[in-house]
Scaffold this motif. Structure first.
Motif, short mmCIF file in Angstrom:
data_model
loop_
_atom_site.label_atom_id
_atom_site.label_comp_id
_atom_site.label_asym_id
_atom_site.label_seq_id
_atom_site.Cartn_x
_atom_site.Cartn_y
_atom_site.Cartn_z
N GLN A 191 -7.97 -3.73 2.78
CA GLN A 191 -8.35 -2.92 2.05
C GLN A 191 -7.11 -1.69 1.44
O GLN A 191 -6.97 -1.39 2.21
CB GLN A 191 -9.66 -2.28 1.97
N CYS A 192 -5.95 -1.33 0.65
CA CYS A 192 -5.46 -0.22 0.88
C CYS A 192 -5.94 0.63 1.40
O CYS A 192 -4.90 1.85 1.56
CB CYS A 192 -4.39 -0.44 -0.47
N ASP A 193 -7.07 1.18 0.95
CA ASP A 193 -7.48 2.54 1.04
C ASP A 193 -8.26 2.46 2.07
O ASP A 193 -9.44 3.41 2.10
CB ASP A 193 -8.82 2.33 0.03
N ARG A 194 -8.13 1.38 2.86
CA ARG A 194 -9.35 1.59 4.62
C ARG A 194 -8.08 1.56 5.33
O ARG A 194 -8.17 1.17 5.59
CB ARG A 194 -10.04 0.52 4.97
N CYS A 245 0.83 -1.30 0.30
CA CYS A 245 0.05 -0.01 0.33
C CYS A 245 0.97 0.83 0.14
O CYS A 245 2.51 1.05 0.23
CB CYS A 245 -0.90 -0.11 1.11
#
Length: 70
Positions: A49-52, A5
């Protein structure tokens, strides 16, 4: 997994901070993620998830686990 990430991936310095302060700090320091407060007893989706960033808080609304991407 978090090594794949982008940006900052862990915020140990926020342990004990207000959940709302943690959310704004996390999103400011890594604009690629959305930080979500998780109240006590709440279940979360066990999918990485890389966006959370889950921000687990105690009954007083303070961060009780180190927030990390996931």
């Amino acid at each position: 997994m978090s090594s794949d990430c982008q940006g900052k991936s862990s915020w140990p310095e926020l342990l004990g901070a207000s959940g709302n302060v943690a959310v704004s700090t996390i999103e400011r320091e890594n604009p690629l993620v959305t930080a979500i407060i998780v109240p006590p007893g709440t279940s979360v989706i066990p999918v990485f998830q890389c966006d959370r960033v889950w921000v687990y808080v105690d009954a007083n609304g303070n961060v009780d686990r180190i927030p990390t991407i996931g």
